[in-house]
Design an enzyme around this catalytic site. Structure first.
Site, mmCIF file in Angstrom:
data_model
loop_
_atom_site.group_PDB
_atom_site.id
_atom_site.type_symbol
_atom_site.label_atom_id
_atom_site.label_comp_id
_atom_site.label_asym_id
_atom_site.label_seq_id
_atom_site.Cartn_x
_atom_site.Cartn_y
_atom_site.Cartn_z
ATOM 1 N N ASP A 19 0.863 -1.173 0.000
ATOM 2 C CA ASP A 19 0.000 0.000 0.000
ATOM 3 C C ASP A 19 0.914 1.243 0.000
ATOM 4 O O ASP A 19 2.104 1.133 0.311
ATOM 5 C CB ASP A 19 -0.870 -0.044 1.262
ATOM 6 C CG ASP A 19 -1.555 1.265 1.529
ATOM 7 O OD1 ASP A 19 -2.257 1.755 0.640
ATOM 8 O OD2 ASP A 19 -1.379 1.806 2.649
ATOM 9 N N ASP A 21 -0.136 5.209 0.952
ATOM 10 C CA ASP A 21 -0.345 6.184 2.031
ATOM 11 C C ASP A 21 -0.414 5.485 3.387
ATOM 12 O O ASP A 21 -1.226 4.589 3.595
ATOM 13 C CB ASP A 21 -1.652 6.954 1.803
ATOM 14 C CG ASP A 21 -1.575 7.884 0.607
ATOM 15 O OD1 ASP A 21 -0.538 8.550 0.457
ATOM 16 O OD2 ASP A 21 -2.538 7.936 -0.167
HETATM 17 MG MG MG Z 1 -2.745 3.071 3.591
#
Ligand code: MG
Length: 239
Positions: A19, A21
């Site tokens: 992932d 952010d």
């Molecule tokens: Mg995230």
């Protein structure tokens, strides 16, 4: 006469899907600033910082649907547009979101291992990911990049499924590394494993309850946790 040397089995293939952010980059200051701007522009009271960060990882429309709490007349599309505009404007002025400590070194070491393939699965737009990787001099590091542009929002498993198809990997060879329950649920729904990171935007306990196979508190612990997940999966014989 010497016995033949024992044959060392080649390490099993491993696909690691990161992932962005809250996992690779610390984007909370820009996210909160853009959220503040979108709420002000649309005359909507600003939720708490914790509430704002809890929807990071969803695609934009889903994030604002969640923040709306089902209120009728909530301007989801206008909020998403205002947020997008504010985020892009901030990026013009602000320095790039920083990588979390040791992220670059750990990912570089993983990338050097022949059995490891790397990818990204993110609610960000493709343009944002490309810009991020360019700014951190990591272009070409990830064999597959799946974004909100080409798939339903997490926790729908499509981004993981598309990544598997793109690189020819199996779910049981795949670990999603993420900071939210959306990442964990997406991984499990795709039949992959989930490694939760606790330096992002959801609480460790929530990641555990969602079904994360392991949790790590520092990027330097990621390779060991990946090895532990792989070993446990091989020992159990169940994908
Ligand atoms: Mg995230």
């Amino acid at each position: 006469m010497d016995a033949a040397p024992p044959s060392v089995p080649a390490p099993s293939p491993l696909l690691v899907l990161f992932d962005c952010d809250g996992t690779l980059v610390d984007s909370q200051h820009m996210i909160v600033a853009a959220m503040t701007s979108a709420h002000a522009l649309n005359g909507i009271a600003l939720p708490s910082r914790e509430r704002l960060l809890s929807v990071v990882g969803l695609s934009l429309n889903e994030a604002f649907l969640s923040l709306s709490g089902g209120a009728t007349g909530y301007p989801v599309a206008a909020m998403a547009e205002a947020y997008r505009d504010a985020y892009l404007a901030l990026r013009e002025r602000a320095p790039m979101e920083p990588l979390f400590p040791d992220a670059r070194e750990v990912i570089a070491a993983l990338r050097a291992r022949p059995e490891v393939t790397l990818g990204i699965v993110t609610g960000k737009a493709r343009r944002g990911v490309d810009r991020l990787l360019a700014a951190h001099d990591m272009e070409g590091w990830f064999a597959t990049i799946q974004t909100a542009d080409d798939a339903p929002s997490k926790p729908h498993p499509a981004m993981v499924q598309q990544a598997l198809r793109a690189v020819g990997a199996l779910p049981e060879e795949t670990v999603v590394v993420g900071d939210t329950t959306y990442d964990v649920l997406m991984a499990l729904q795709a039949g992959a494993s989930a490694l939760g990171v606790t330096w992002g935007y959801h609480k460790a306990e929530d990641l555990r309850l969602a079904g994360a196979h392991r949790l790590v508190d520092a990027f330097s612990a990621v390779p060991g946790a990946l090895a532990a997940i792989t070993a446990a999966r091989a020992a159990s014989g169940t994908p």
